[in-house]
Scaffold this motif. Structure first.
Motif, PDB file in Angstrom:
ATOM      1  N   ASP A  95     -67.741  81.533  17.097  1.00 11.73           N
ATOM      2  CA  ASP A  95     -68.722  82.417  16.487  1.00 11.73           C
ATOM      3  C   ASP A  95     -68.234  82.905  15.123  1.00 11.73           C
ATOM      4  OD1 ASP A  95     -68.014  85.364  18.586  1.00 11.73           O
ATOM      5  OD2 ASP A  95     -66.900  84.489  16.922  1.00 11.73           O
ATOM      6  N   GLU A  97     -67.100  85.616  14.252  1.00  8.02           N
ATOM      7  CA  GLU A  97     -65.910  86.459  14.308  1.00  8.02           C
ATOM      8  C   GLU A  97     -64.675  85.658  14.694  1.00  8.02           C
ATOM      9  OE1 GLU A  97     -66.804  89.695  16.905  1.00  8.02           O
ATOM     10  OE2 GLU A  97     -67.848  90.799  15.333  1.00  8.02           O
ATOM     11  N   ASN A  98     -64.795  84.341  14.658  1.00  5.91           N
ATOM     12  CA  ASN A  98     -63.665  83.455  14.938  1.00  5.91           C
ATOM     13  C   ASN A  98     -63.228  83.467  16.391  1.00  5.91           C
ATOM     14  OD1 ASN A  98     -61.975  81.477  13.843  1.00  5.91           O
ATOM     15  ND2 ASN A  98     -60.250  82.884  13.657  1.00  5.91           N
ATOM     16  N   THR A  99     -64.103  83.885  17.286  1.00  4.98           N
ATOM     17  CA  THR A  99     -63.793  83.818  18.707  1.00  4.98           C
ATOM     18  C   THR A  99     -64.320  82.491  19.249  1.00  4.98           C
ATOM     19  OG1 THR A  99     -63.883  86.202  18.952  1.00  4.98           O
ATOM     20  CG2 THR A  99     -64.119  84.872  20.950  1.00  4.98           C
TER      21      THR A  99
ATOM     22  N   ASN B  32     -55.350  85.385  13.262  1.00  3.40           N
ATOM     23  CA  ASN B  32     -56.144  85.988  14.329  1.00  3.40           C
ATOM     24  C   ASN B  32     -55.462  85.585  15.629  1.00  3.40           C
ATOM     25  OD1 ASN B  32     -59.188  85.031  12.624  1.00  3.40           O
ATOM     26  ND2 ASN B  32     -58.022  86.915  12.417  1.00  3.40           N
ATOM     27  N   LYS B  49     -58.463  89.976  21.927  1.00  3.46           N
ATOM     28  CA  LYS B  49     -58.230  89.379  20.610  1.00  3.46           C
ATOM     29  C   LYS B  49     -57.790  90.435  19.615  1.00  3.46           C
ATOM     30  CE  LYS B  49     -63.124  89.761  19.439  1.00  3.46           C
ATOM     31  NZ  LYS B  49     -64.384  89.020  19.155  1.00  3.46           N
ATOM     32  N   PHE B  51     -57.685  90.969  15.355  1.00  7.60           N
ATOM     33  CA  PHE B  51     -57.977  90.477  14.008  1.00  7.60           C
ATOM     34  C   PHE B  51     -57.297  91.349  12.965  1.00  7.60           C
ATOM     35  CE2 PHE B  51     -60.202  87.359  15.836  1.00  7.60           C
ATOM     36  CZ  PHE B  51     -61.582  87.289  15.765  1.00  7.60           C
TER      37      PHE B  51
END
Lengths: 111, 116
Positions: A95, A97-99, B32, B49, B51
Motif C-alpha cells: 500500500d 504506506e509501504n506495508t 521502514n 511496523k 516508519f
C-alpha cells in the motif's frame, strides 16, 4: 472482501514442465511482489513490479518469469530452467504506506 | 545488498514467560521496519511496523518492538506469551531511497513454540 488471491493452492509439476501461478489483488495497489519461502531461509524475492507494464528481477529471478499487463494481476511462471522449484510461493502487494500484504500462498511440488 | 539477521531460529518458552526476538539489519540509510507473524496453516500477517517517530512501537496481541538506530536493531518483545503465540516470526526491512522504496528484505524467521 478486499485481498490477494493466489491459485492454485497446491500444484504438482513434472520435471521439464512450465507452470504458472496466479495472483490477483483487488486492493488497488500499484506494487506487487513474488517471494519464495523455504524452511530456514525466510522469504526471498523473486520478482517485483512497481507499476503496470514494468517489473524488476529480485534476488533469485533465474528460472522464473512474470508479466504485469493489468494492475490487478501479477502471474508467475516457474520454468523448466528453475533447478529447485519445489517451494511455497507467496504473492504480495504494497500500500501507499509501504506495508506489504500477502496472499495465502501456493505450494508447488515437482514430481 | 541489504541483509536481515534473526539469530534465534527456534525458541521454546513456557506460557507466561517473557519473549524477546532479535533482529538486526545492515542498511545504513533510512529504513521502514516490520515484524510479520505466520501462524500454523495461515498466511503471513503484519504484527507491527515502524516508519518514524517513537522508536517503541506497539502492535497487535500485546507485542511491541524497539528500534535502536545505533545498533541497527528492531527486537520484538512480549511480556507474557500465550500458547496461541506459537508461530513463526519474520523481521523485514524496507530501504527508503531517493528513487523510491524497494521490496522488503526478510530475515530467515524464528519459530516460537509456547508450551502450556
Amino acid at each position: 472482501d478486499g485481498g490477494i488471491t493466489q491459485s492454485p493452492k497446491y500444484l504438482f509439476r513434472k520435471e521439464g514442465q512450465n507452470v504458472t501461478l496466479s495472483c490477483e489483488q483487488n486492493l488497488n495497489h500499484d506494487a506487487m511482489y513474488w517471494y519464495r519461502q523455504d524452511p530456514g531461509q525466510g522469504l526471498r524475492l523473486i520478482y517485483y513490479s512497481q507499476i503496470v507494464n514494468d517489473f524488476q528481477k529480485g534476488d533469485i529471478a533465474e528460472g522464473y518469469s512474470v508479466s504485469r499487463e493489468k494492475k490487478e494481476s501479477f502471474p508467475l511462471t516457474v520454468t523448466s530452467a528453475q533447478k529447485n522449484p519445489t517451494a511455497f510461493y507467496l504473492c504480495a502487494s504494497r500500500d501507499i504506506e509501504n506495508t506489504i500484504y500477502f496472499g495465502e500462498g501456493s505450494w508447488l511440488t515437482v514430481v | 545488498a541489504q541483509s536481515v539477521s534473526q539469530h534465534n531460529h527456534h525458541v521454546i518458552l513456557s506460557e507466561a514467560a517473557s519473549l524477546e526476538l532479535g533482529c538486526n539489519y545492515s542498511y545504513g540509510g533510512t529504513v521502514n521496519l516490520f515484524w510479520y507473524v505466520q501462524y500454523p496453516g495461515q498466511h503471513l500477517q503484519l504484527l507491527l511496523k515502524y516508519f518514524s517517530g517513537d522508536p517503541l512501537v506497539k502492535g497487535i496481541k500485546g507485542f511491541e518492538a524497539e528500534f535502536i538506530k545505533s545498533k541497527f536493531s528492531f527486537n520484538l518483545r512480549k511480556p507474557s506469551v500465550q500458547w496461541s503465540d506459537t508461530a513463526e516470526y519474520f523481521c523485514a526491512v524496507g530501504e527508503v531511497m531517493d528513487t523510491g522504496r524497494r521490496a522488503l528484505t526478510f530475515g530467515s524467521g524464528t519459530r516460537l513454540q509456547v508450551q502450556p
